[in-house]
Design a protein around this motif. Sequence first.
Motif, short mmCIF file in Angstrom:
data_model
loop_
_atom_site.label_atom_id
_atom_site.label_comp_id
_atom_site.label_asym_id
_atom_site.label_seq_id
_atom_site.Cartn_x
_atom_site.Cartn_y
_atom_site.Cartn_z
N LEU A 32 75.12 -0.74 9.05
CA LEU A 32 73.89 -1.81 9.34
C LEU A 32 73.35 -1.11 10.55
N THR A 33 72.00 -0.98 10.63
CA THR A 33 71.27 -0.23 11.80
C THR A 33 70.13 -1.29 12.42
N GLN A 34 70.17 -1.13 13.52
CA GLN A 34 69.01 -2.13 14.18
C GLN A 34 68.21 -0.83 15.13
N ALA A 35 66.76 -0.99 14.82
CA ALA A 35 66.13 0.00 15.35
C ALA A 35 64.80 -0.28 16.08
N ILE A 36 64.21 0.43 16.89
CA ILE A 36 62.90 -0.09 17.36
C ILE A 36 61.86 0.88 16.63
N GLY A 37 60.82 0.63 15.66
CA GLY A 37 59.91 1.37 15.02
C GLY A 37 58.92 1.53 15.94
N VAL A 38 58.32 2.79 16.33
CA VAL A 38 56.90 2.75 16.99
C VAL A 38 55.98 3.37 15.93
N ASP A 39 54.86 2.63 15.87
CA ASP A 39 53.55 3.02 15.04
C ASP A 39 53.04 4.33 15.44
N ALA A 40 52.93 5.36 14.64
CA ALA A 40 52.69 6.35 14.82
C ALA A 40 51.03 6.80 15.13
N ALA A 41 50.22 5.94 14.39
CA ALA A 41 48.97 6.09 14.48
C ALA A 41 48.54 5.30 15.84
N CYS A 42 49.11 4.35 16.08
CA CYS A 42 48.89 3.64 17.10
C CYS A 42 49.09 4.51 18.58
N LEU A 43 50.43 5.05 18.16
CA LEU A 43 50.93 5.92 19.55
C LEU A 43 50.01 7.29 19.68
N ARG A 44 49.68 7.94 18.72
CA ARG A 44 48.87 8.96 18.67
C ARG A 44 47.18 8.55 19.41
N GLY A 45 46.85 7.38 19.17
CA GLY A 45 45.40 6.99 19.51
C GLY A 45 45.79 6.92 20.96
N LYS A 46 46.83 6.39 21.59
CA LYS A 46 46.91 6.08 22.84
C LYS A 46 46.93 7.58 23.89
N CYS A 47 47.67 8.43 22.96
CA CYS A 47 47.82 9.61 23.53
C CYS A 47 46.63 10.59 23.65
N GLU A 48 45.75 10.26 22.69
CA GLU A 48 44.59 10.66 22.64
C GLU A 48 43.61 10.30 23.58
N ALA A 49 43.70 8.85 23.86
CA ALA A 49 42.77 8.39 24.86
C ALA A 49 43.30 8.62 26.31
N ASP A 50 44.58 8.93 26.51
CA ASP A 50 45.10 9.02 27.95
C ASP A 50 46.19 10.33 27.83
N HIS A 51 45.38 11.38 28.04
CA HIS A 51 45.97 12.65 27.89
C HIS A 51 47.43 13.00 28.73
N HIS A 52 47.28 12.39 29.83
CA HIS A 52 48.50 12.35 30.80
C HIS A 52 49.60 11.81 30.05
N PHE A 53 49.25 10.56 29.29
CA PHE A 53 50.44 9.72 28.77
C PHE A 53 50.92 10.80 27.54
N GLY A 54 49.96 11.32 26.93
CA GLY A 54 50.05 12.19 25.74
C GLY A 54 51.17 13.35 26.04
N TYR A 55 51.00 13.98 27.43
CA TYR A 55 51.73 14.89 27.75
C TYR A 55 53.06 14.47 28.24
N GLU A 56 53.32 13.28 28.53
CA GLU A 56 54.60 12.67 28.82
C GLU A 56 55.22 12.44 27.76
N MET A 57 54.49 12.15 26.59
CA MET A 57 55.42 11.95 25.27
C MET A 57 55.75 13.45 24.67
N MET A 58 54.91 14.46 24.72
CA MET A 58 55.16 15.63 24.30
C MET A 58 56.42 16.08 25.15
N LYS A 59 56.47 15.89 26.40
CA LYS A 59 57.67 16.41 27.37
C LYS A 59 59.00 15.61 26.52
N LEU A 60 58.91 14.36 26.01
CA LEU A 60 59.92 13.88 25.55
C LEU A 60 60.40 14.28 24.23
N PHE A 61 59.42 14.64 23.37
CA PHE A 61 59.92 15.00 22.18
C PHE A 61 59.86 16.50 21.73
#
Length: 152
Positions: A101-130
């Motif tokens: 049994l697994t509980q997880a949080i799913g993060v919508d990819a299109a939603c997040l990619r859109g936010k990364c595109e709109a705010d490149h600083h945020f996108g860079y921070e996400m890339m540093k995590l991934f």
Amino acid sequence: MENLEPVLRQHPFFAGFAPKHFELVTGCARNHRFEAGHYLFREGEPANEFFLIRHGKVALEIVAPGQNPIVFATLGDGEIVGVSWLIPPYQWTFDARAVELTQAIGVDAACLRGKCEADHHFGYEMMKLFLPLLVQRLQATRLQILDIYGKH
């Protein structure tokens, strides 16, 4: 409905993440529950989401025709499942199966990619995590291949 921002703030993947960015990720997030044996995703499906494991275990598997699946990694609490949402054509290249049994949080990819595109600083921070996660997964796969094919 549970506000996921406090949960995301406590998830180890986001340690050191700028507080102002949690609201952006939370807006794309939702809870999931996977029974043992259920798939989070299958190879070839669109990579529409990635998952932060809250509780449980997930096996990452490669399927070869006519053979049993090969588990190349098993992930647990606090780990991330899925990086294919970052790289076109945004398609899963392996299966992810809940082994308990697994509980997880799913993060919508299109939603997040859109936010990364709109705010490149945020996108860079996400890339540093991934990026470290990508390197870690490649290394784990490399070691698994050596384990399977390196024996004579």
